[in-house]
Motif scaffolding. Sequence first.
Motif, PDB file in Angstrom:
ATOM      1  N   PHE A  41      39.767 -47.746 -43.120  1.00 33.53           N
ATOM      2  CA  PHE A  41      38.611 -47.457 -42.265  1.00 33.53           C
ATOM      3  C   PHE A  41      37.353 -47.399 -43.132  1.00 33.53           C
ATOM      4  CE2 PHE A  41      40.016 -43.195 -43.565  1.00 33.53           C
ATOM      5  CZ  PHE A  41      38.816 -42.576 -43.885  1.00 33.53           C
ATOM      6  N   ASN A  42      36.206 -47.710 -42.542  1.00 27.36           N
ATOM      7  CA  ASN A  42      34.995 -47.851 -43.346  1.00 27.36           C
ATOM      8  C   ASN A  42      33.936 -46.785 -43.121  1.00 27.36           C
ATOM      9  OD1 ASN A  42      34.222 -48.636 -40.781  1.00 27.36           O
ATOM     10  ND2 ASN A  42      33.109 -50.464 -41.444  1.00 27.36           N
ATOM     11  N   LEU A  43      34.151 -45.870 -42.172  1.00 31.00           N
ATOM     12  CA  LEU A  43      33.088 -44.916 -41.856  1.00 31.00           C
ATOM     13  C   LEU A  43      33.654 -43.584 -41.405  1.00 31.00           C
ATOM     14  CD1 LEU A  43      29.950 -44.578 -41.398  1.00 31.00           C
ATOM     15  CD2 LEU A  43      30.372 -45.270 -39.038  1.00 31.00           C
ATOM     16  N   LEU A  44      33.111 -42.507 -41.961  1.00 33.04           N
ATOM     17  CA  LEU A  44      33.360 -41.161 -41.445  1.00 33.04           C
ATOM     18  C   LEU A  44      32.221 -40.818 -40.502  1.00 33.04           C
ATOM     19  CD1 LEU A  44      34.437 -38.938 -44.503  1.00 33.04           C
ATOM     20  CD2 LEU A  44      35.865 -39.687 -42.594  1.00 33.04           C
ATOM     21  N   GLU A  45      32.557 -40.315 -39.326  1.00 29.33           N
ATOM     22  CA  GLU A  45      31.515 -39.982 -38.359  1.00 29.33           C
ATOM     23  C   GLU A  45      30.879 -38.624 -38.640  1.00 29.33           C
ATOM     24  OE1 GLU A  45      30.164 -41.850 -36.307  1.00 29.33           O
ATOM     25  OE2 GLU A  45      31.556 -43.526 -36.075  1.00 29.33           O
ATOM     26  N   GLU A  46      31.664 -37.676 -39.151  1.00 27.55           N
ATOM     27  CA  GLU A  46      31.151 -36.316 -39.349  1.00 27.55           C
ATOM     28  C   GLU A  46      31.665 -35.738 -40.666  1.00 27.55           C
ATOM     29  OE1 GLU A  46      29.004 -33.166 -39.101  1.00 27.55           O
ATOM     30  OE2 GLU A  46      28.864 -34.731 -37.573  1.00 27.55           O
ATOM     31  N   PRO A  47      30.801 -35.596 -41.682  1.00 29.34           N
ATOM     32  CA  PRO A  47      29.427 -36.116 -41.714  1.00 29.34           C
ATOM     33  C   PRO A  47      29.432 -37.631 -41.856  1.00 29.34           C
ATOM     34  CG  PRO A  47      30.019 -35.282 -43.866  1.00 29.34           C
ATOM     35  CD  PRO A  47      31.184 -34.966 -42.965  1.00 29.34           C
ATOM     36  N   ARG A  48      28.351 -38.253 -41.419  1.00 30.68           N
ATOM     37  CA  ARG A  48      28.290 -39.718 -41.430  1.00 30.68           C
ATOM     38  C   ARG A  48      28.209 -40.222 -42.868  1.00 30.68           C
ATOM     39  NH1 ARG A  48      27.299 -43.863 -37.891  1.00 30.68           N
ATOM     40  NH2 ARG A  48      26.186 -45.670 -38.689  1.00 30.68           N
ATOM     41  N   MET A  49      29.297 -40.812 -43.355  1.00 32.81           N
ATOM     42  CA  MET A  49      29.353 -41.355 -44.705  1.00 32.81           C
ATOM     43  C   MET A  49      30.171 -42.634 -44.710  1.00 32.81           C
ATOM     44  SD  MET A  49      29.706 -38.125 -47.334  1.00 32.81           S
ATOM     45  CE  MET A  49      31.397 -37.740 -46.835  1.00 32.81           C
ATOM     46  N   PHE A  50      29.823 -43.533 -45.619  1.00 30.96           N
ATOM     47  CA  PHE A  50      30.480 -44.834 -45.725  1.00 30.96           C
ATOM     48  C   PHE A  50      31.498 -44.799 -46.858  1.00 30.96           C
ATOM     49  CE2 PHE A  50      26.434 -45.475 -43.728  1.00 30.96           C
ATOM     50  CZ  PHE A  50      26.699 -46.381 -42.715  1.00 30.96           C
ATOM     51  N   ARG A  51      32.722 -45.201 -46.533  1.00 29.98           N
ATOM     52  CA  ARG A  51      33.777 -45.206 -47.536  1.00 29.98           C
ATOM     53  C   ARG A  51      33.562 -46.375 -48.488  1.00 29.98           C
ATOM     54  NH1 ARG A  51      40.141 -44.418 -45.974  1.00 29.98           N
ATOM     55  NH2 ARG A  51      41.098 -45.032 -47.930  1.00 29.98           N
ATOM     56  N   ARG A  52      33.535 -46.087 -49.793  1.00 33.33           N
ATOM     57  CA  ARG A  52      33.185 -47.101 -50.765  1.00 33.33           C
ATOM     58  C   ARG A  52      34.269 -47.390 -51.802  1.00 33.33           C
ATOM     59  NH1 ARG A  52      27.756 -47.931 -50.972  1.00 33.33           N
ATOM     60  NH2 ARG A  52      28.441 -49.889 -51.941  1.00 33.33           N
ATOM     61  N   MET A  53      35.154 -46.412 -52.041  1.00 29.68           N
ATOM     62  CA  MET A  53      36.065 -46.579 -53.162  1.00 29.68           C
ATOM     63  C   MET A  53      37.329 -45.750 -52.966  1.00 29.68           C
ATOM     64  SD  MET A  53      34.980 -45.917 -57.134  1.00 29.68           S
ATOM     65  CE  MET A  53      33.304 -46.398 -56.710  1.00 29.68           C
ATOM     66  N   ASN A  54      38.472 -46.319 -53.367  1.00 29.32           N
ATOM     67  CA  ASN A  54      39.761 -45.630 -53.372  1.00 29.32           C
ATOM     68  C   ASN A  54      40.183 -45.370 -54.810  1.00 29.32           C
ATOM     69  OD1 ASN A  54      39.647 -46.433 -50.678  1.00 29.32           O
ATOM     70  ND2 ASN A  54      41.798 -46.990 -50.582  1.00 29.32           N
ATOM     71  N   ILE A  55      40.793 -44.213 -55.055  1.00 27.59           N
ATOM     72  CA  ILE A  55      41.449 -43.969 -56.327  1.00 27.59           C
ATOM     73  C   ILE A  55      42.871 -43.510 -56.039  1.00 27.59           C
ATOM     74  CG2 ILE A  55      40.553 -41.596 -56.509  1.00 27.59           C
ATOM     75  CD1 ILE A  55      40.532 -42.063 -59.585  1.00 27.59           C
ATOM     76  N   LEU A  56      43.829 -44.140 -56.692  1.00 23.40           N
ATOM     77  CA  LEU A  56      45.245 -43.822 -56.538  1.00 23.40           C
ATOM     78  C   LEU A  56      45.806 -43.471 -57.908  1.00 23.40           C
ATOM     79  CD1 LEU A  56      46.160 -46.909 -54.320  1.00 23.40           C
ATOM     80  CD2 LEU A  56      45.608 -44.599 -53.515  1.00 23.40           C
TER      81      LEU A  56
END
Length: 272
Positions: A129-144
Amino acid sequence: MGNVLRPLDRDGLRAQWRLSQPFPYFVIDELLEPEAAREIAAAYPSFEHALALGFAFSKVNERRKVQVTDAARFPDPVRALHEALAGKEMLSALEEITGIERLVADARLRGGGMHITSASGRLDVHADFNLLEEPRMFRRMNILVYLNERWDPEWGGALELWNRDVSRCERTVAPKLGRCVVFETSAISFHGVTEVRCPGGAQRQSFAAYYYTKEAPAGWDGKAHSTVFKARPDEKVRRYVLMPAERAMDAVATRARRVRGRVERLVSRAKK
């Protein structure tokens, strides 16, 4: 507990990030201090115990996997890892390596935290998924971060990085103790995990965290989307039967929740 993370080779990782295909990523074979890696791995609960701590997946696309996102439930060594990955020093290093500025760690670890997968577990190829609605933030990077002190390649459970049309797997990464993979979250960052075939008593362990920005990435088309699953080229039954059936059931369940919500609101108003 002492230091958790080893110093990063920022120049080398920046070169990996820029040159990698099919999308920006880098791999660190020993992110963790050796003693810390062993302590964190040993602190993980069994799959059965984790069931009482977190959320279990049992769908077509993701099954026999538990994620524990509540940091209050983490054993102390795992909490130390979580804090290190979310700390200012790590955020600064990732910004310098990737060029993505003003990164924010998600304290609630939505979708992240401790991941524990038992035998027969799987995670199909997907873009997150690319967006959190609350708070509104854009997902940019994963770390595993992988936390398996002993892992036989015959047990599966490898991370796969696929090209944009999921026609070819470009890179496979075994879940070795202390190994870390960081990759850009985008509409084409398709990745998955091969089926886990470990023997009884063993389990696949990892820790996941995601980084966000308040600003949209360059070229964002304005569309928010949930996780997008794709079948591998040889998975025809999954592509044409299992995945469409699950999508249909999910759509029915979503409509039912919406109807139930509207009914509950009407009942609430009638009582006033």
